[in-house]
Motif scaffolding. Structure first.
Motif, PDB file in Angstrom:
ATOM      1  N   VAL A 197      33.299  38.588  43.415  1.00 37.66           N
ATOM      2  CA  VAL A 197      33.571  39.010  42.135  1.00 37.66           C
ATOM      3  C   VAL A 197      32.439  38.357  41.332  1.00 37.66           C
ATOM      4  O   VAL A 197      32.470  37.093  41.191  1.00 37.66           O
ATOM      5  CB  VAL A 197      34.736  38.492  41.532  1.00 37.66           C
ATOM      6  CG1 VAL A 197      34.934  38.932  40.117  1.00 37.66           C
ATOM      7  CG2 VAL A 197      36.151  39.170  42.297  1.00 37.66           C
ATOM      8  N   THR A 198      31.390  39.354  40.924  1.00 37.97           N
ATOM      9  CA  THR A 198      30.184  38.974  40.117  1.00 37.97           C
ATOM     10  C   THR A 198      30.456  40.004  38.829  1.00 37.97           C
ATOM     11  O   THR A 198      31.085  41.006  38.698  1.00 37.97           O
ATOM     12  CB  THR A 198      29.019  39.239  40.821  1.00 37.97           C
ATOM     13  OG1 THR A 198      28.967  40.701  41.225  1.00 37.97           O
ATOM     14  CG2 THR A 198      28.760  38.646  42.264  1.00 37.97           C
ATOM     15  N   PHE A 209      32.592  43.450  38.708  1.00 37.91           N
ATOM     16  CA  PHE A 209      33.423  43.533  37.976  1.00 37.91           C
ATOM     17  C   PHE A 209      33.094  44.862  37.015  1.00 37.91           C
ATOM     18  O   PHE A 209      34.282  45.629  36.676  1.00 37.91           O
ATOM     19  CB  PHE A 209      33.321  42.396  36.887  1.00 37.91           C
ATOM     20  CG  PHE A 209      34.629  42.382  35.708  1.00 37.91           C
ATOM     21  CD1 PHE A 209      36.087  42.267  36.230  1.00 37.91           C
ATOM     22  CD2 PHE A 209      34.401  42.622  34.587  1.00 37.91           C
ATOM     23  CE1 PHE A 209      37.052  42.420  35.375  1.00 37.91           C
ATOM     24  CE2 PHE A 209      35.158  42.638  33.562  1.00 37.91           C
ATOM     25  CZ  PHE A 209      36.884  42.571  33.940  1.00 37.91           C
ATOM     26  N   ARG A 210      31.794  45.037  36.419  1.00 38.23           N
ATOM     27  CA  ARG A 210      31.453  46.315  35.811  1.00 38.23           C
ATOM     28  C   ARG A 210      31.741  47.587  36.548  1.00 38.23           C
ATOM     29  O   ARG A 210      32.320  48.518  35.940  1.00 38.23           O
ATOM     30  CB  ARG A 210      29.839  46.132  35.242  1.00 38.23           C
ATOM     31  CG  ARG A 210      29.771  47.350  34.560  1.00 38.23           C
ATOM     32  CD  ARG A 210      28.079  47.259  34.139  1.00 38.23           C
ATOM     33  NE  ARG A 210      27.861  45.876  33.363  1.00 38.23           N
ATOM     34  CZ  ARG A 210      26.930  46.001  32.372  1.00 38.23           C
ATOM     35  NH1 ARG A 210      26.277  46.968  32.165  1.00 38.23           N
ATOM     36  NH2 ARG A 210      26.805  44.870  31.742  1.00 38.23           N
ATOM     37  N   LEU A 211      31.454  47.677  37.822  1.00 35.32           N
ATOM     38  CA  LEU A 211      31.610  48.603  38.669  1.00 35.32           C
ATOM     39  C   LEU A 211      33.065  49.091  38.884  1.00 35.32           C
ATOM     40  O   LEU A 211      33.715  50.004  38.807  1.00 35.32           O
ATOM     41  CB  LEU A 211      30.830  48.715  39.990  1.00 35.32           C
ATOM     42  CG  LEU A 211      31.146  49.873  40.879  1.00 35.32           C
ATOM     43  CD1 LEU A 211      30.399  50.894  40.449  1.00 35.32           C
ATOM     44  CD2 LEU A 211      30.464  49.424  42.281  1.00 35.32           C
ATOM     45  N   ALA A 212      33.894  48.022  38.980  1.00 34.39           N
ATOM     46  CA  ALA A 212      35.528  48.202  39.320  1.00 34.39           C
ATOM     47  C   ALA A 212      36.025  48.650  37.971  1.00 34.39           C
ATOM     48  O   ALA A 212      36.688  49.524  37.949  1.00 34.39           O
ATOM     49  CB  ALA A 212      36.019  46.744  39.602  1.00 34.39           C
TER      50      ALA A 212
END
Length: 160
Positions: A4-5, A9-12
């Motif tokens: 988790v980076t 996180f942004r992509l998810a």
């Protein structure tokens, strides 16, 4: 399992489709506005909603200064408006048709819904301020066939 980076996180989170709105407020440097997708109802008793605004933005400072804001929920025909208010300058000029409510708040003309809000609490959420607010007035301008503008996977999506 993926580490988790911030990029992961942004992509998810980009896989969660959201509606698009413009928030405006009168600050020390005049009217400010920004496109937001972080908006949610919180409670029906008392009536409460929340918006998240980047702390570094002039719009955040304007909401803090005014203690109130105008929220315009955009229709699928208003992608250009969303792009305009997403500019770093905030695009507060005459390029977007706006109208002023009798209480002085500035709304995007022909938005699906207009909600005038008073801030009741502010929370810090990393790079953003989370404003909890009570609606003072609501105007629903939507036609029966109107559809919202959505944001999904980093792009505007025409719903409906």
């Amino acid at each position: 399992m993926t580490e988790v980076t911030s990029d992961v996180f942004r992509l998810a989170m980009a896989h969660f489709a959201t509606g698009v709105a413009v928030v405006t407020a009168e600050g020390e440097q005049g009217e400010q506005g920004a496109t937001i997708s972080a908006l949610s109802s919180v409670s029906l008793d008392p009536l409460t909603l929340l918006i998240c605004v980047n702390r570094a933005s002039a719009t955040c400072r304007a909401v803090e200064h005014a203690g109130r804001f105008a929220l315009s929920i955009l229709s699928r025909e208003q992608e250009a408006v969303a792009r305009h208010f997403a500019l770093p300058s905030g695009g507060k000029d005459d390029a977007v048709p706006m109208h002023r409510h009798e209480d002085g708040r500035l709304f995007v003309k022909d938005a699906l819904v207009e909600i005038g809000c008073t801030v009741v609490e502010t929370l810090r959420g990393g790079t953003h301020e989370i404003f909890l607010a009570r609606p003072d007035h609501i105007t629903m301008n939507s036609r029966a066939d109107a559809a919202p503008l959505l944001y999904f996977r980093g792009s505007f999506s025409l719903s409906g």
